[in-house]
Each structure stands twice: as C-alpha cells, then as structure tokens.
Scaffold this active site. Structure first.
Site, PDB file in Angstrom:
ATOM      1  N   HIS A 123      26.349 -48.284 -43.379  1.00  0.00           N
ATOM      2  CA  HIS A 123      26.809 -49.651 -43.655  1.00  0.00           C
ATOM      3  C   HIS A 123      27.060 -49.731 -45.163  1.00  0.00           C
ATOM      4  O   HIS A 123      26.370 -49.058 -45.943  1.00  0.00           O
ATOM      5  CB  HIS A 123      25.685 -50.592 -43.240  1.00  0.00           C
ATOM      6  CG  HIS A 123      26.016 -52.044 -43.302  1.00  0.00           C
ATOM      7  ND1 HIS A 123      26.067 -52.755 -44.474  1.00  0.00           N
ATOM      8  CD2 HIS A 123      26.302 -52.940 -42.319  1.00  0.00           C
ATOM      9  CE1 HIS A 123      26.354 -54.018 -44.216  1.00  0.00           C
ATOM     10  NE2 HIS A 123      26.509 -54.159 -42.916  1.00  0.00           N
ATOM     11  N   ASP A 195      17.427 -47.138 -44.272  1.00  0.00           N
ATOM     12  CA  ASP A 195      17.998 -48.415 -43.844  1.00  0.00           C
ATOM     13  C   ASP A 195      17.658 -48.561 -42.357  1.00  0.00           C
ATOM     14  O   ASP A 195      18.270 -47.921 -41.507  1.00  0.00           O
ATOM     15  CB  ASP A 195      19.518 -48.377 -44.080  1.00  0.00           C
ATOM     16  CG  ASP A 195      20.222 -49.579 -43.467  1.00  0.00           C
ATOM     17  OD1 ASP A 195      19.574 -50.386 -42.776  1.00  0.00           O
ATOM     18  OD2 ASP A 195      21.450 -49.691 -43.668  1.00  0.00           O
ATOM     19  N   GLN A 198      19.092 -51.560 -38.111  1.00  0.00           N
ATOM     20  CA  GLN A 198      19.386 -51.489 -36.679  1.00  0.00           C
ATOM     21  C   GLN A 198      18.285 -50.778 -35.894  1.00  0.00           C
ATOM     22  O   GLN A 198      18.367 -50.682 -34.672  1.00  0.00           O
ATOM     23  CB  GLN A 198      20.730 -50.791 -36.431  1.00  0.00           C
ATOM     24  CG  GLN A 198      21.915 -51.521 -37.029  1.00  0.00           C
ATOM     25  CD  GLN A 198      22.069 -52.947 -36.508  1.00  0.00           C
ATOM     26  OE1 GLN A 198      21.529 -53.322 -35.461  1.00  0.00           O
ATOM     27  NE2 GLN A 198      22.805 -53.773 -37.236  1.00  0.00           N
ATOM     28  N   LYS A 221      17.976 -59.691 -37.420  1.00  0.00           N
ATOM     29  CA  LYS A 221      18.431 -58.755 -36.390  1.00  0.00           C
ATOM     30  C   LYS A 221      17.361 -58.502 -35.333  1.00  0.00           C
ATOM     31  O   LYS A 221      17.618 -57.882 -34.312  1.00  0.00           O
ATOM     32  CB  LYS A 221      18.887 -57.448 -37.028  1.00  0.00           C
ATOM     33  CG  LYS A 221      20.111 -57.673 -37.915  1.00  0.00           C
ATOM     34  CD  LYS A 221      20.781 -56.418 -38.318  1.00  0.00           C
ATOM     35  CE  LYS A 221      21.751 -56.611 -39.467  1.00  0.00           C
ATOM     36  NZ  LYS A 221      23.022 -57.191 -39.071  1.00  0.00           N
ATOM     37  N   CYS A 361      31.586 -53.393 -41.632  1.00  0.00           N
ATOM     38  CA  CYS A 361      31.003 -53.003 -42.935  1.00  0.00           C
ATOM     39  C   CYS A 361      30.743 -51.503 -42.994  1.00  0.00           C
ATOM     40  O   CYS A 361      29.750 -51.057 -43.589  1.00  0.00           O
ATOM     41  CB  CYS A 361      29.720 -53.764 -43.239  1.00  0.00           C
ATOM     42  SG  CYS A 361      29.946 -55.522 -43.272  1.00  0.00           S
TER      43      CYS A 361
HETATM   44  N1  PMP Z   1      22.462 -51.841 -42.709  1.00  0.00           N
HETATM   45  C1  PMP Z   1      22.836 -51.849 -41.432  1.00  0.00           C
HETATM   46  C2  PMP Z   1      22.751 -50.575 -40.644  1.00  0.00           C
HETATM   47  C3  PMP Z   1      23.294 -53.035 -40.848  1.00  0.00           C
HETATM   48  O1  PMP Z   1      23.675 -53.036 -39.571  1.00  0.00           O
HETATM   49  C4  PMP Z   1      23.336 -54.212 -41.618  1.00  0.00           C
HETATM   50  C5  PMP Z   1      23.835 -55.518 -41.032  1.00  0.00           C
HETATM   51  N2  PMP Z   1      24.950 -55.398 -40.225  1.00  0.00           N
HETATM   52  C6  PMP Z   1      22.921 -54.155 -42.944  1.00  0.00           C
HETATM   53  C7  PMP Z   1      22.492 -52.958 -43.463  1.00  0.00           C
HETATM   54  C8  PMP Z   1      22.923 -55.366 -43.803  1.00  0.00           C
HETATM   55  O2  PMP Z   1      22.016 -56.306 -43.319  1.00  0.00           O
HETATM   56  P1  PMP Z   1      21.990 -57.794 -43.877  1.00  0.00           P
HETATM   57  O3  PMP Z   1      23.390 -58.314 -43.757  1.00  0.00           O
HETATM   58  O4  PMP Z   1      21.043 -58.505 -42.981  1.00  0.00           O
HETATM   59  O5  PMP Z   1      21.527 -57.718 -45.289  1.00  0.00           O
END
Ligand code: PMP
Length: 405
Positions: A123, A195, A198, A221, A361
C-alpha cells in the site's frame, strides 16, 4: 472453555447498518469494516457518561476516562501479545504509524548508501514514507518485485525492511516469520516494520513470534472507529526515536532553556488523543476476540472460493494473484477486459453492491500487472454466500447491459 460466537447469516443482527440498509451487499471491508452495535455503544457511552479529557482532571469522570483509555492500551497489547504495554502507541491509523517511524528515526542512524527495502505489493502508506526517507537521508530505496525473493534484494546494508503481512489487493498472507528470519540472517541489525492493516482483522498476531521491530494497524479495519490505530514498537527503538509531535502531555519538564519528554508511550501521544476512538477500538477487539480466528479465515476463504468460481468461468475476467485459496484472506481483485473497473463498480453500486474500483493505493503493483485499475471484493465475517450470489447476478446484468456476452 471460552464461548466462541459462530459465524453465519444471523451475525448481521449485530451490525445496525443492515437494519438501516436492508439491501446492502457490503464487499469493501478492506477499505473499512462495518461496526457492530457494541462498538457504537462504547462510543456513545463515553460521550454521554464520562466525556472528559484524560490525564488532566482529578474528578471522577476524568479518572474513569483515563482508566478506560489505558485499559484500551492493555487490550491492544494483549491482542498482539506485546509484553510491555508502554510499547503500544495510539495513532490515527496505519498511515500515521508508518509515517511516525519514518519521521522519528534519528537521521544519524543512517549512513550514506544504507538501504531501505520494501515490496512492489505494498500500500502507498508502506511505500512512499520509505521512498521519501531514503531521499532525505541519502539512502537507497529498493523494492522487491513480484518475481523476486527477499534474498535478491536485502543485503548487509539494508537498514529497514518494511513489508505487509497481508496484501490489500491480492489478499496473500505473507510467510512473514520465515521472511523476517531470513532477513535477520542476512543482516542481524536490520529493522523490520510490519504493516498489519489487513492482517489484524483476520489473523491472530504475535509480535514476539514474528520477531518484528514495529507493527502497525488501523482500528477501523477490524470494526473499530476511524481515526484510531496502533503503532507497536520495541522499546529500544522507540526510546531512541524523536517525538513525532510536540505539545501537551508528551513532556516531562518544560523551561525556557529546554524540554524533556515523557516516558513511553506518552512521548509519542502529544495533545488530546482520540479517547473515544481508543475505547471503541478496545470494544472492537473484544468483539473480534469472541470469534475463533481460524473460523474467520475459513469463512472468508469460503466466500473467496465461491466468487472465484463465478469469475473463473468468465473469459473476460482476469484475477490478480494466485488462484490458491490457502494462505489468503477474503480479498479478491480482478479486472474485466471489456468493462472499465469504475464502470463495473458503478453498475454494481446501482444494485447496492459495494466494491472498490481503482488502484487501491497500490499503484506500483497495478503497474507491475500492466493495468491501471482493478475491482476488489473483500469479505469479512458478516458477509454471506447470498452476498456472493447477488454480486454474480449483478455482474451478469452489467455484461448484458453493455452487450458483452
Ligand atoms: N496498509 C494497508 C495494507 C492497507 O490496506 C491500508 C488501508 N487500505 C493502509 C495501510 C492504510 O490504512 P489507513 O488508511 O487506515 O491509515
């Protein structure tokens, strides 16, 4: 023995959105998960019953708010099996957690030529901060591509390795424990950032077993509120890092000459925190902990397989990533060779089916697949096989409407 909740159609009763939107087919939990009543109640309770600031008041409702806020930190620590609760920092979300690490590591830690490694699957939140950090400190930004192993990229000069636990596009669960072990064999001093945005909703996480140095996730999430997330880091690193923000509550002593900072975790929590958010996150973790994680994964994989069966029959559809239903969560991204992802998502939306369209993203990953956008379905514990059938029907309808088949 702990009583575990079962996953089935009745679970929808726990989520008031389904009473308000009875026709909703929500297949976008990867973007944000729906909220159970119990989480919503915990927020209302805070605002209605003890809505005071933390660490400041000597009066009972402030003490109660402070206790609940710190209990929430303990709930998070237990959730990821962190032994030291002071290593748990409340932040806005995964994005802020990753940026905090990248901003707060002292520049002196880096020597010219040091490498910062991430993967093409990440991401942007786990990609851009490292790319920027490498620029600022004169380091080398390196990326593990789809056809590469970690060993081909990580070297003795790699200072930071930042990887996702579960891809938000492919749904693949990375064999992180082995990857971290291998990276540490190559460079025992490497800093490992995970990270887990997910992973936290669907996997049981153990930061000690993984042997990572930092791990980040977002509350929303895993059915918690938005605007609250977690950075967990090893004390030795958090101690040497600079505060991310300066202001109230993060100080020890302030004089005209100098300021000293509060001990962990408060050093990184300047200003009034998202109190209700932390309490709501704890409520979400408690709700989630009422299920068996293997049952959650089994359910997600069952729905993944059912949608895979529908999609694989369609000659116009290409699925991103592996067809293997093992080692994955309930995320399935695909593209239609004749309908743009946004058009398809719009037609599905007309039938109350919520999916995500775009690059999610993860532009470098989409570039690696030579596409600009994909459609992503994501399943969570409240989804049912009926949701998958409704998606299949609506997909057929879209193709008929656009005279494709
Ligand atoms: N890393 C991953 C793997 C994600 O899926 C996401 C959110 N889609 C993020 C980071 C960013 O999370 P947040 O928008 O809650 O800061």
């Amino acid at each position: 023995m702990k009583y575990l909740k079962t996953i089935g159609p009745d679970l929808k009763h726990d989520f008031p959105i389904f009473q308000n939107q009875p026709d909703l087919v929500y297949l976008d939990s990867t973007a944000t998960a729906l909220k159970p009543q119990i989480v919503i109640d915990s927020l209302t309770e805070y605002y209605q019953e003890y809505s005071a600031n933390v660490f400041r008041g000597l009066y009972p409702i402030s003490e109660l708010a402070t206790n609940k806020y710190e209990q929430a930190r303990q709930t998070v620590a237990d959730f990821i099996k962190a032994k030291d609760v002071a290593e748990v920092i409340f932040v806005r979300g995964t994005t802020e957690a990753l940026n905090l690490i990248a901003y707060s590591l002292p520049r002196a830690v880096f020597k010219p030529g040091d490498e910062i490694v991430t993967s093409v699957v990440e991401h942007h939140a786990n990609f851009v901060p490292w790319q920027r950090l490498a620029l600022v400190v004169g380091g080398r930004f390196k990326v593990v591509n789809l056809d590469q192993d970690l060993d081909q990229v990580v070297t003795k000069k790699t200072k930071i390795l930042a990887l996702n636990y579960v891809s938000n596009v492919l749904g693949t669960i990375n064999p992180l424990k082995q990857m971290i072990k291998r990276a540490r064999q190559i460079n025992p001093k490497i800093m490992i950032v995970v990270d887990a945005a997910q992973a936290a909703p669907s996997l049981s996480i153990d930061v000690n077993d993984l042997d990572c140095d930092f791990l980040c996730f977002s509350g929303h999430k895993l059915m918690g509120p938005t605007g609250i997330g977690v950075l967990w880091g090893k004390r030795q690193y958090l101690e040497m890092m600079n505060p991310f923000q300066y202001g109230g509550d993060m100080i020890d002593q302030v004089s005209i000459e100098r300021t000293t900072f509060a001990p962990l975790p408060h050093k990184f929590e300047a200003g009034t925190p998202h109190i209700a958010g932390a309490i709501g996150l704890a409520a979400a973790i408690n709700y989630l902990s009422g299920f068996d994680f293997s049952a959650i994964l089994k359910h997600e994989r069952h729905l993944w397989q059912a949608s895979y069966e529908i999609l694989k029959e369609n000659p116009n559809i290409k699925i991103l990533g592996s067809a293997n239903w093992q080692n994955r969560t309930g995320i399935l991204a695909f593209y239609h060779t004749k309908i743009h992802a946004h058009d398809l998502a719009q037609i599905l939306a007309n039938d109350q089916i919520c999916v995500r369209a775009g690059h999610h993203c993860a532009m470098p990953l989409h570039t690696a697949f030579k596409i600009g956008a994909s459609v992503r379905l994501s399943f969570y514990l409240y989804n049912t096989i009926e949701d998958v059938k409704r998606f299949g029907k609506s997909l057929k309808k879209a193709e008929k409407l656009l005279k494709i088949r």
